[in-house]
Design a protein around this motif. Structure first.
Motif, PDB file in Angstrom:
ATOM      1  N   HIS A  83       0.810  -1.285   0.066  1.00 19.17           N
ATOM      2  CA  HIS A  83       0.197   0.156   0.090  1.00 19.17           C
ATOM      3  C   HIS A  83       0.887   1.203  -0.074  1.00 19.17           C
ATOM      4  O   HIS A  83       1.478   1.547   1.024  1.00 19.17           O
TER       5      HIS A  83
ATOM      6  N   HIS B 179       1.800   5.365  -2.041  1.00 14.93           N
ATOM      7  CA  HIS B 179       1.327   6.326  -3.055  1.00 14.93           C
ATOM      8  C   HIS B 179       2.605   6.969  -3.483  1.00 14.93           C
ATOM      9  O   HIS B 179       2.891   8.119  -3.364  1.00 14.93           O
TER      10      HIS B 179
ATOM     11  N   HIS C 292      -4.949   6.349  -5.218  1.00 17.18           N
ATOM     12  CA  HIS C 292      -6.355   6.385  -4.956  1.00 17.18           C
ATOM     13  C   HIS C 292      -7.411   6.216  -6.064  1.00 17.18           C
ATOM     14  O   HIS C 292      -7.064   6.854  -7.433  1.00 17.18           O
TER      15      HIS C 292
ATOM     16  N   GLU D  87      -5.865   2.061  -4.821  1.00 16.84           N
ATOM     17  CA  GLU D  87      -6.803   2.035  -3.536  1.00 16.84           C
ATOM     18  C   GLU D  87      -8.294   2.406  -3.636  1.00 16.84           C
ATOM     19  O   GLU D  87      -8.145   3.591  -4.105  1.00 16.84           O
TER      20      GLU D  87
ATOM     21  N   HIS E 166      -5.980   0.394   5.948  1.00 19.06           N
ATOM     22  CA  HIS E 166      -5.897   1.004   7.288  1.00 19.06           C
ATOM     23  C   HIS E 166      -7.142   0.664   8.237  1.00 19.06           C
ATOM     24  O   HIS E 166      -7.760   1.692   8.619  1.00 19.06           O
TER      25      HIS E 166
ATOM     26  N   ASP F 100       1.357   2.753   3.276  1.00 18.04           N
ATOM     27  CA  ASP F 100       0.489   3.738   3.144  1.00 18.04           C
ATOM     28  C   ASP F 100       1.353   5.168   2.740  1.00 18.04           C
ATOM     29  O   ASP F 100       0.852   6.177   3.321  1.00 18.04           O
TER      30      ASP F 100
ATOM     31  N   HIS G  23       2.927   8.397   1.754  1.00 19.28           N
ATOM     32  CA  HIS G  23       2.402   9.590   0.736  1.00 19.28           C
ATOM     33  C   HIS G  23       3.764  10.446   0.567  1.00 19.28           C
ATOM     34  O   HIS G  23       3.519  11.327  -0.406  1.00 19.28           O
TER      35      HIS G  23
HETATM   36 FE   LIG Z   1      -3.706   4.744   1.069  1.00 17.71          FE
END
Ligand SMILES: [Fe+2]
Length: 243
Positions: A10, A12, A47, A85, A141, A199, A201
């Motif tokens: 996961h 980005h 996303h 996602e 999450h 996750d 970013h």
């Molecule tokens: Fe995410």
């Protein structure tokens, strides 16, 4: 136990694909951190929100290839895969079925997020729809949903339904005074977590983090379970096999 490298399912990390990395320069900085954290396989999961201005799959593939080319300059073993996602909505399954939205690395596993304040009924029903359609849904999450806070029976119920549970690696970090982090580690200890992923970013607020979390959970959680979560389960996604 010593893992050679980790898979982050996961992230980005694709530049300009969503609210994650904003440029190739930032992506490269994130890759450098990933390397330090012993992450060598990354599933990029920009996303996908129905009705929003999502990047088309062909464009995402181009960006993914550019990142892959840069990544091997850091480490020849870096492998970047593509997924999405998926933000849950009524028409998300259609987007998946028609190939507008993506599962993880072409597997049956689909990473799904809901609004943080979603009702338990909708969350349960929504994940069930993916299972009925033949996908293996992974709830993104898990720590974020109010309807699941201190509700371990509900998480168990979702697992019994046939869904899988992901928690963010940063949510497990913190000393014993950090009650939330301690509670999240308890969820892992109880076998309620299938995947720990970054996750990521950016490089600061939500960096690609794995090694730190690995070391932390190894101190308090059974080695066999840690092995499953960090190595076996992500491998199952890449092999497209059920856990
Ligand atoms: Fe995410």
């Amino acid at each position: 136990m010593q893992a050679d490298s980790f898979t982050d399912i996961h992230s980005h990390i694709l530049p300009g694909a969503d609210d994650g990395s904003g440029s190739m320069e930032q992506t490269l900085k994130m890759l450098l951190i990933a390397k330090q954290q012993r992450i060598k396989t990354i599933i990029a999961t920009p996303h996908y929100v129905c009705g929003a201005n999502n990047k088309q799959v062909a464009r995402l593939l181009e960006i993914k290839e550019q990142v892959q080319k840069e990544a091997v300059k850091f480490d020849r073993e870096f492998r970047i895969f593509l997924g999405n996602e998926l933000y849950y909505s009524e028409d998300i399954l259609e987007a998946l079925n028609t190939g507008k939205a993506l599962t993880l690395a072409g597997s049956r596993y689909a990473l799904i997020e809901f609004p943080a304040g979603e009702t338990y009924q909708t969350l349960y029903r929504g994940l069930g729809e993916f299972i009925l359609a033949g996908y293996a849904p992974i709830l993104a999450h898990v720590e974020r949903y109010r309807c699941l806070k201190e509700e371990e029976e509900r998480i168990e119920e979702i697992i019994k339904l046939g869904a899988y549970i992901q928690i963010n690696s940063g949510s497990l970090l913190g000393g014993f005074l950090n009650r939330e982090a301690a509670y999240h580690r308890k969820l892992v200890k109880k076998g309620l977590i299938h995947f720990i992923a970054s996750d990521c970013h950016d490089t600061d607020y939500r960096p690609p983090q794995m090694e730190d979390t690995f070391k932390t959970v190894l101190k308090c959680i059974d080695n066999r379970l840690v092995n499953q979560i960090f190595l076996d389960n992500p491998a199952k996604i890449l092999e497209n096999k059920y856990i």
